[in-house]
Design a protein around this motif. Structure first.
Motif, PDB file in Angstrom:
ATOM      1  N   VAL A 223      -1.211  14.009   8.870  1.00  0.00           N
ATOM      2  CA  VAL A 223      -2.073  14.577   7.524  1.00  0.00           C
ATOM      3  C   VAL A 223      -2.795  13.452   6.777  1.00  0.00           C
ATOM      4  CG1 VAL A 223      -1.458  15.642   5.271  1.00  0.00           C
ATOM      5  CG2 VAL A 223      -0.191  16.257   7.437  1.00  0.00           C
ATOM      6  N   CYS A 224      -2.038  12.177   6.565  1.00  0.00           N
ATOM      7  CA  CYS A 224      -2.810  11.164   6.008  1.00  0.00           C
ATOM      8  C   CYS A 224      -4.380  11.076   6.434  1.00  0.00           C
ATOM      9  CB  CYS A 224      -2.092   9.888   6.084  1.00  0.00           C
ATOM     10  SG  CYS A 224      -2.893   8.399   5.516  1.00  0.00           S
ATOM     11  N   LEU A 225      -5.156  10.957   5.508  1.00  0.00           N
ATOM     12  CA  LEU A 225      -6.553  10.537   5.861  1.00  0.00           C
ATOM     13  C   LEU A 225      -7.082   9.210   5.192  1.00  0.00           C
ATOM     14  CD1 LEU A 225      -7.518  11.841   2.849  1.00  0.00           C
ATOM     15  CD2 LEU A 225      -8.072  13.905   4.372  1.00  0.00           C
ATOM     16  N   ALA A 226      -6.055   8.412   5.029  1.00  0.00           N
ATOM     17  CA  ALA A 226      -6.423   7.101   4.466  1.00  0.00           C
ATOM     18  C   ALA A 226      -7.035   7.056   2.845  1.00  0.00           C
ATOM     19  CB  ALA A 226      -7.284   6.395   5.372  1.00  0.00           C
ATOM     20  N   ASP A 227      -6.754   7.922   2.164  1.00  0.00           N
ATOM     21  CA  ASP A 227      -7.096   8.201   0.824  1.00  0.00           C
ATOM     22  C   ASP A 227      -6.899   7.016   0.094  1.00  0.00           C
ATOM     23  OD1 ASP A 227      -8.224   9.538  -1.739  1.00  0.00           O
ATOM     24  OD2 ASP A 227      -6.428   8.634  -2.386  1.00  0.00           O
ATOM     25  N   GLY A 228      -5.778   6.214   0.107  1.00  0.00           N
ATOM     26  CA  GLY A 228      -5.204   4.823  -0.393  1.00  0.00           C
ATOM     27  C   GLY A 228      -4.851   4.876  -1.719  1.00  0.00           C
ATOM     28  N   ALA A 229      -4.711   6.108  -2.495  1.00  0.00           N
ATOM     29  CA  ALA A 229      -4.089   6.206  -3.818  1.00  0.00           C
ATOM     30  C   ALA A 229      -2.566   5.733  -3.924  1.00  0.00           C
ATOM     31  CB  ALA A 229      -4.359   7.476  -4.353  1.00  0.00           C
ATOM     32  N   CYS A 230      -1.883   6.139  -2.636  1.00  0.00           N
ATOM     33  CA  CYS A 230      -0.499   5.724  -2.838  1.00  0.00           C
ATOM     34  C   CYS A 230      -0.292   4.146  -2.754  1.00  0.00           C
ATOM     35  CB  CYS A 230       0.088   6.321  -1.547  1.00  0.00           C
ATOM     36  SG  CYS A 230      -0.542   5.972   0.280  1.00  0.00           S
ATOM     37  N   LEU A 231      -1.033   3.372  -2.158  1.00  0.00           N
ATOM     38  CA  LEU A 231      -1.181   1.900  -1.783  1.00  0.00           C
ATOM     39  C   LEU A 231      -1.663   1.378  -3.274  1.00  0.00           C
ATOM     40  CD1 LEU A 231      -1.825   2.548   1.382  1.00  0.00           C
ATOM     41  CD2 LEU A 231      -2.079  -0.035   1.068  1.00  0.00           C
ATOM     42  N   GLU A 232      -2.450   1.966  -3.940  1.00  0.00           N
ATOM     43  CA  GLU A 232      -2.821   1.480  -5.356  1.00  0.00           C
ATOM     44  C   GLU A 232      -1.983   1.605  -6.112  1.00  0.00           C
ATOM     45  OE1 GLU A 232      -6.837   3.020  -6.141  1.00  0.00           O
ATOM     46  OE2 GLU A 232      -7.538   2.430  -4.296  1.00  0.00           O
ATOM     47  N   ASP A 233      -1.073   2.908  -6.376  1.00  0.00           N
ATOM     48  CA  ASP A 233      -0.273   3.331  -7.370  1.00  0.00           C
ATOM     49  C   ASP A 233       0.902   2.935  -7.227  1.00  0.00           C
ATOM     50  OD1 ASP A 233      -2.582   4.237  -8.414  1.00  0.00           O
ATOM     51  OD2 ASP A 233      -2.186   6.273  -8.521  1.00  0.00           O
ATOM     52  N   CYS A 234       1.535   2.749  -5.974  1.00  0.00           N
ATOM     53  CA  CYS A 234       3.300   2.552  -5.876  1.00  0.00           C
ATOM     54  C   CYS A 234       3.262   1.094  -6.635  1.00  0.00           C
ATOM     55  CB  CYS A 234       3.423   2.356  -4.562  1.00  0.00           C
ATOM     56  SG  CYS A 234       5.186   2.017  -4.445  1.00  0.00           S
ATOM     57  N   PRO A 235       4.122   1.309  -7.856  1.00  0.00           N
ATOM     58  CA  PRO A 235       4.643   0.174  -8.611  1.00  0.00           C
ATOM     59  C   PRO A 235       5.255  -0.958  -7.744  1.00  0.00           C
ATOM     60  CG  PRO A 235       6.003   1.676  -9.170  1.00  0.00           C
ATOM     61  CD  PRO A 235       5.021   2.588  -8.136  1.00  0.00           C
ATOM     62  N   VAL A 236       5.817  -0.630  -6.791  1.00  0.00           N
ATOM     63  CA  VAL A 236       6.792  -1.549  -5.855  1.00  0.00           C
ATOM     64  C   VAL A 236       6.316  -1.638  -4.558  1.00  0.00           C
ATOM     65  CG1 VAL A 236       8.891  -1.198  -7.301  1.00  0.00           C
ATOM     66  CG2 VAL A 236       8.404   0.386  -5.482  1.00  0.00           C
ATOM     67  N   ASP A 237       5.069  -1.358  -4.307  1.00  0.00           N
ATOM     68  CA  ASP A 237       4.152  -1.698  -3.165  1.00  0.00           C
ATOM     69  C   ASP A 237       5.006  -1.458  -1.560  1.00  0.00           C
ATOM     70  OD1 ASP A 237       2.275  -2.882  -4.451  1.00  0.00           O
ATOM     71  OD2 ASP A 237       3.146  -4.754  -4.347  1.00  0.00           O
ATOM     72  N   VAL A 238       5.409  -0.129  -1.697  1.00  0.00           N
ATOM     73  CA  VAL A 238       6.012   0.411  -0.382  1.00  0.00           C
ATOM     74  C   VAL A 238       5.365   0.288   0.435  1.00  0.00           C
ATOM     75  CG1 VAL A 238       6.957   2.698   0.379  1.00  0.00           C
ATOM     76  CG2 VAL A 238       7.943   1.621  -1.867  1.00  0.00           C
ATOM     77  N   PHE A 239       3.991   0.714   0.409  1.00  0.00           N
ATOM     78  CA  PHE A 239       2.934   1.089   1.648  1.00  0.00           C
ATOM     79  C   PHE A 239       2.165  -0.040   1.904  1.00  0.00           C
ATOM     80  CE2 PHE A 239       3.535   4.570  -1.140  1.00  0.00           C
ATOM     81  CZ  PHE A 239       4.198   5.822  -0.376  1.00  0.00           C
ATOM     82  N   GLU A 240       1.866  -0.020   3.161  1.00  0.00           N
ATOM     83  CA  GLU A 240       1.075  -1.137   3.863  1.00  0.00           C
ATOM     84  C   GLU A 240       0.071  -0.377   4.976  1.00  0.00           C
ATOM     85  OE1 GLU A 240       3.042  -4.271   5.585  1.00  0.00           O
ATOM     86  OE2 GLU A 240       4.310  -4.671   3.657  1.00  0.00           O
ATOM     87  N   TRP A 241      -1.050  -0.902   5.123  1.00  0.00           N
ATOM     88  CA  TRP A 241      -1.986  -0.078   6.203  1.00  0.00           C
ATOM     89  C   TRP A 241      -1.529  -0.532   7.482  1.00  0.00           C
ATOM     90  CZ3 TRP A 241      -4.572   3.632   4.029  1.00  0.00           C
ATOM     91  CH2 TRP A 241      -5.255   3.583   2.955  1.00  0.00           C
ATOM     92  N   VAL A 242      -1.345   0.691   8.240  1.00  0.00           N
ATOM     93  CA  VAL A 242      -1.458   0.250   9.851  1.00  0.00           C
ATOM     94  C   VAL A 242      -2.660   0.871  10.213  1.00  0.00           C
ATOM     95  CG1 VAL A 242       0.835   0.050  10.062  1.00  0.00           C
ATOM     96  CG2 VAL A 242      -0.030   2.262  10.282  1.00  0.00           C
ATOM     97  N   ASP A 243      -3.205   0.200  11.324  1.00  0.00           N
ATOM     98  CA  ASP A 243      -4.206   0.568  12.384  1.00  0.00           C
ATOM     99  C   ASP A 243      -3.877   1.853  13.406  1.00  0.00           C
ATOM    100  OD1 ASP A 243      -5.965  -1.160  11.209  1.00  0.00           O
ATOM    101  OD2 ASP A 243      -5.482  -2.538  12.732  1.00  0.00           O
ATOM    102  N   THR A 244      -4.551   2.982  13.327  1.00  0.00           N
ATOM    103  CA  THR A 244      -4.229   3.888  14.111  1.00  0.00           C
ATOM    104  C   THR A 244      -5.558   4.393  15.021  1.00  0.00           C
ATOM    105  OG1 THR A 244      -4.417   5.581  12.093  1.00  0.00           O
ATOM    106  CG2 THR A 244      -2.407   4.679  12.667  1.00  0.00           C
ATOM    107  N   PRO A 245      -6.222   3.579  15.753  1.00  0.00           N
ATOM    108  CA  PRO A 245      -7.329   3.958  16.179  1.00  0.00           C
ATOM    109  C   PRO A 245      -7.251   5.062  16.970  1.00  0.00           C
ATOM    110  CG  PRO A 245      -6.380   2.073  17.548  1.00  0.00           C
ATOM    111  CD  PRO A 245      -5.481   2.351  16.150  1.00  0.00           C
TER     112      PRO A 245
END
Ligand code: SF4
Ligand code: F3S
Ligand code: ZN
Length: 103
Positions: free
Chosen positions: A44-66
């Motif tokens: 479902v994720c389309l790499a919007d990025g809001a979760c990475l920007e907004d999480c106050p404790v940096d839970v998320f990191e990008w992974v490559d899914t070619p």
């Protein structure tokens, strides 16, 4: 959106960076759900990025899914144990790809 009943409806098929992966997984086009307390449906994720920007404790990191049909990077809940259940990521994701089990 992510199916919040995934723990009943899906099987754990793998682990990734210390969190569970819930199938079905058929790479590269079907990637399943990553994480359990903080769960991201990679299909479902389309790499919007809001979760990475907004999480106050940096839970998320990008992974490559070619070659995934939605996006070639995904927000991975790499640090899900740090989650403080603020629910910001759930609120900001435009496609409801994230489920946080705040209990
Ligand atoms: Fe981060 Fe809050 Fe989402 Fe937990 S609920 S992953 S702390 S934004
Ligand atoms: Fe993906 Fe939603 Fe985050 S689209 S990058 S999970 S805000
Ligand atoms: Zn992962």
């Amino acid at each position: 959106p992510i199916d919040s009943t995934f723990e009943e409806n899906r099987e754990k098929v793998d682990t990734h960076r210390g969190h569970d992966v819930w199938g079905p997984v058929e790479e590269p086009e079907q990637l399943g759900i990553h994480g359990t307390h903080v769960a991201v449906d990679f299909d479902v994720c389309l790499a919007d990025g809001a979760c990475l920007e907004d999480c106050p404790v940096d839970v998320f990191e990008w992974v490559d899914t070619p070659d995934h049909p939605e996006s070639e990077i995904k927000a991975d809940p790499a640090n899900e144990a740090q989650c403080i259940d603020c629910m910001l990521c759930v609120d900001v994701c435009p496609v409801d790809a994230i489920d946080v089990d705040a209990g």
